[in-house]
Structure formats: structure tokens, C-alpha cells
Design an enzyme around this catalytic site. Structure first.
Site, PDB file in Angstrom:
ATOM      1  N   HIS A 145     -20.756 -58.126 -48.938  1.00 21.49           N
ATOM      2  CA  HIS A 145     -19.407 -57.324 -48.787  1.00 21.49           C
ATOM      3  C   HIS A 145     -19.888 -56.022 -48.007  1.00 21.49           C
ATOM      4  O   HIS A 145     -19.138 -55.780 -46.958  1.00 21.49           O
ATOM      5  CB  HIS A 145     -19.136 -57.059 -50.010  1.00 21.49           C
ATOM      6  N   GLU A 146     -20.974 -55.371 -48.281  1.00 25.69           N
ATOM      7  CA  GLU A 146     -21.019 -53.955 -47.763  1.00 25.69           C
ATOM      8  C   GLU A 146     -21.556 -54.139 -46.289  1.00 25.69           C
ATOM      9  O   GLU A 146     -21.131 -53.414 -45.540  1.00 25.69           O
ATOM     10  CB  GLU A 146     -22.144 -53.326 -48.589  1.00 25.69           C
ATOM     11  N   HIS A 149     -18.851 -54.694 -44.135  1.00 26.64           N
ATOM     12  CA  HIS A 149     -18.176 -53.621 -43.617  1.00 26.64           C
ATOM     13  C   HIS A 149     -18.773 -52.785 -42.283  1.00 26.64           C
ATOM     14  O   HIS A 149     -18.182 -52.372 -41.559  1.00 26.64           O
ATOM     15  CB  HIS A 149     -18.053 -52.364 -45.073  1.00 26.64           C
ATOM     16  N   TYR A 160      -9.170 -48.013 -43.098  1.00 26.62           N
ATOM     17  CA  TYR A 160      -9.392 -48.164 -44.455  1.00 26.62           C
ATOM     18  C   TYR A 160      -8.246 -47.593 -45.493  1.00 26.62           C
ATOM     19  O   TYR A 160      -8.292 -46.635 -46.230  1.00 26.62           O
ATOM     20  CB  TYR A 160     -10.600 -47.620 -44.732  1.00 26.62           C
ATOM     21  N   GLU A 169     -11.147 -54.784 -46.488  1.00 25.88           N
ATOM     22  CA  GLU A 169     -11.676 -55.255 -47.867  1.00 25.88           C
ATOM     23  C   GLU A 169     -11.892 -56.739 -47.836  1.00 25.88           C
ATOM     24  O   GLU A 169     -12.747 -57.292 -48.291  1.00 25.88           O
ATOM     25  CB  GLU A 169     -10.712 -54.661 -48.948  1.00 25.88           C
ATOM     26  N   ASP A 230      -6.111 -45.597 -54.115  1.00 27.98           N
ATOM     27  CA  ASP A 230      -7.397 -46.670 -53.360  1.00 27.98           C
ATOM     28  C   ASP A 230      -6.600 -46.812 -52.113  1.00 27.98           C
ATOM     29  O   ASP A 230      -6.682 -48.059 -51.402  1.00 27.98           O
ATOM     30  CB  ASP A 230      -7.116 -47.986 -54.190  1.00 27.98           C
ATOM     31  N   HIS A 235      -8.208 -52.513 -52.552  1.00 30.59           N
ATOM     32  CA  HIS A 235      -8.865 -53.607 -53.355  1.00 30.59           C
ATOM     33  C   HIS A 235      -7.981 -54.353 -54.139  1.00 30.59           C
ATOM     34  O   HIS A 235      -8.313 -55.221 -55.029  1.00 30.59           O
ATOM     35  CB  HIS A 235      -9.673 -52.866 -54.353  1.00 30.59           C
TER      36      HIS A 235
END
Ligand SMILES: CCCCC[C@H](S)C(=O)N[C@@H](Cc1ccccc1)C(=O)N[C@@H](C)C(=O)O
Ligand SMILES: [Ca+2]
Ligand SMILES: [Zn+2]
Length: 309
Positions: A145-146, A149, A160, A169, A230, A235
Site C-alpha cells: 500500500h505504502e 503511494h 490527497y 487510497e 481525513d 479512507h
């Protein structure tokens, strides 16, 4: 004494022993993998529960990283290697920038930190508080996931917040699932989430509602475009394109959907793309790759089912 690449071993967050690409320098072994394509390196550091980045190299005197405070580094290093291999072997992309950028990961960031992130330059992993999470690098889907990004930053660079942020995301969750590669695993974070509870996860691609995410545009969550909101619920609203991906990948598999999603991310999406733009980009990518066939139909069907027209 010569410096040289070495192969060591380590014990990960969930107790599995794994082989590690390490590096011997001046009698110390470093979590420093120089085996990937030209000039790329994977380097893993520890912040020793502080906030310094990247912090200190994680080293060992005998090339066996089996201490409990090394487990997070073992997995951050090993899973970064797996994620690197996925993008190189399936999309011919050499690291997140396509040009062999060093993948730097720092573990033991802060104390009881229940998150992981890409800070624009490197990956950062908290240890969790031991109840909500244990060390977050202990999950391949979180590492993938990271790192996705980082790929997004060097391609679509989806802003974002709001729908572009929810897409940002979602694409990270999409490639997390594909890198894990298990058609029975539609969960995210399950390997390190709530150690006291079996079988739960932070998110589900197949059933976003199970963890309070919408799975249809009718339930889009309007949240303030602020940190506390957020950034427009990135998310939360990621559940909608995540559910679309679940339908697409269930139809045509991870290899074809991975190729379509990768082409959309790297050739069609831009920083201001919204959910409708994502549908158009994915349809065009399917046509480019496979013509107007079942793959295109899978995209249309998946997005119809979540109400993105
Ligand atoms: C610094 C604050 C925000 C960082 C957001 C990072 S990119 C992120 O999305 N982290 C993931 C970590 C993750 C990924 C997959 C599975 C489980 C956990 C994330 O989803 N974080 C949640 C907890 C959040 O920030 O709400
Ligand atoms: Ca998973
Ligand atoms: Zn994220």
C-alpha cells in the site's frame, strides 16, 4: 576487509523466518539490499521510537536478525523486496520512480503509532499500540500500500483529498491486494490488525460496509476537506472504487486487472482525476490492452455496480 552483499536471515513480526538480502561493511551486517536492477537499493532503518527520518541503519553482528526489536525491520525490508519485484517483473518498472530510486523504509517510528505512511520520500511504519495494531510493516499489504503511494506520486500524483484522494487510497489498496496475490484475501491489514481478535481487518475490498466504508455512490461520505475530516474522507470513500476493483478482479483476475490499473495510473490519471475520470481511464486502458472485449466489459460492469457512471 571488503564490503560485500550478503544473504542473512531474520524473524518477522508474526514469527516467520525469512532470507534477507543484507550487506557486510566493516564487520557489521546492514539491511541494505543491492541485488535489484541497476543502482536500485532497498535500505531499512529504525527511528528507535523517535521521529528522526530515516534514522539509523538497522544492523546486526552475525547476519541473523532474530531479535524482537529487529522483526519490524525484517518485514519492512523483505516485503519492500517483494513489492519491488512485483512492479519490476509485471510492469517493468524499476522502483517507484521507474529509474531505480532507493526504497528507504523506517520502522519503530514514534511510540504506539497506529499507522504507516509514505512521506513523499520514504516509507514510515509505526509499531502500533499492541491492541489496534502490532508493527505495521508485518503486513505485506500495508508495505505494498505504502510503496504504491510512491508509484502514484511519480505518475498520476492524485491529489490527497476528496475523490482524487479516495482514488489515491484505492489504488494503494488495489496493488496491496494484487501483490498479496491471494484470490481469497480481499482484506487489508489483517496480519497486524487487532492481535486479540481473529479474522477481522481494517478494510475489506469485497465487503467495504463490513468496516464502515460505502460500497456505492449513493452512500458517498461527505466529510470536511481537513486533516480531521481525513481530507474529505479518503479512507472512507475509497470503499467505492475498492468494491469496483473487487468486481473487476473477480471477473478477469489479478494479472489482467493489474495491467489495466497500472496503465490507467501511469498513463491516463492526473492529480485532479475523480471517480468518473477513473472509470474512463480504466475503460481506455482495457481497450488499449485487450480491445473491446470481456476485459472492457468487466470494467463497465464493476463501475456500474458501484454507481460510478
Ligand atoms: C500519516 C497519517 C495518514 C497516513 C495515510 C497512509 S498513506 C495510510 O493510508 N496508511 C494506511 C495503513 C494501512 C494500509 C493497509 C491496511 C492497514 C493500514 C491506512 O489505511 N491508515 C489508516 C489507519 C488511516 O490513516 O486512517
Ligand atoms: Ca490482505
Ligand atoms: Zn494510504
Amino acid at each position: 576487509r571488503y564490503d560485500e552483499p550478503t544473504i542473512g536471515s531474520g524473524v518477522g513480526v508474526n514469527g516467520q523466518t525469512k532470507s534477507l538480502n543484507t550487506y557486510l561493511s566493516n564487520g557489521n551486517y546492514y539491511l541494505y539490499d543491492t541485488t535489484k536492477a541497476m543502482n536500485n537499493q532497498i535500505r531499512t532503518y529504525t527511528s528507535n521510537n523517535g521521529t528522526y527520518l530515516p534514522g539509523n541503519y538497522m544492523t546486526d553482528t552475525n547476519n541473523n536478525f532474530n531479535a524482537s526489536d529487529q522483526a519490524a525491520g525484517v518485514d519492512a525490508h523483505y516485503y519492500a523486496g517483494l513489492t519491488y519485484d512485483y512492479f519490476y517483473n509485471n510492469h517493468n518498472r524499476n522502483s517507484f520512480d521507474g529509474n531505480g530510486a532507493t526504497i528507504a523504509s523506517t520502522v519503530h517510528y514514534q511510540s504506539n503509532y497506529n499507522n504507516a505512511f509514505w512521506n513523499g520520500s520514504q516509507m514510515v511504519y509505526g509499531d502500533g499500540d499492541g491492541r489496534t495494531f502490532i508493527e505495521l510493516s508485518g503486513a505485506l499489504d500495508i508495505v505494498a500500500h505504502e510503496i504504491t503511494h510512491a508509484v502514484t506520486t511519480y505518475s498520476a500524483d492524485l491529489a490527497y483529498h476528496n475523490q482524487s484522494g479516495a482514488l489515491n487510497e484505492s489504488f494503494s489498496d488495489v496493488f496491496a491486494i494484487i501483490v498479496e496475490g491471494d484470490t481469497n484475501d480481499w482484506l487489508l491489514g489483517e496480519d497486524v490488525y487487532t492481535p486479540g481478535i481473529y479474522g477481522d481487518a481494517l478494510r475489506s475490498m469485497s465487503n467495504p460496509e463490513q468496516y464502515n466504508q460505502p460500497a456505492h455512490m449513493d452512500d458517498y461520505y461527505h466529510s470536511p476537506d481537513t486533516k480531521d475530516g481525513d481530507w474529505g474522507g479518503v479512507h472512507t470513500n475509497s470503499g467505492i472504487p475498492n468494491k469496483a476493483f473487487y468486481h473487476v478482479a473477480s471477473d478477469i483476475g489479478f494479472e489482467k486487472s493489474g495491467d489495466i490499473y497500472y496503465k490507467a495510473l501511469t498513463q491516463y490519471l492526473t492529480s485532479t482525476s475523480d471517480f468518473e475520470d477513473a472509470r474512463v481511464a480504466l475503460e481506455q486502458s482495457a481497450i488499449d490492452l485487450y480491445g473491446s472485449g470481456s476485459e472492457l466489459q468487466a470494467i463497465k460492469n464493476g463501475f456500474d455496480l458501484v454507481g460510478i457512471g
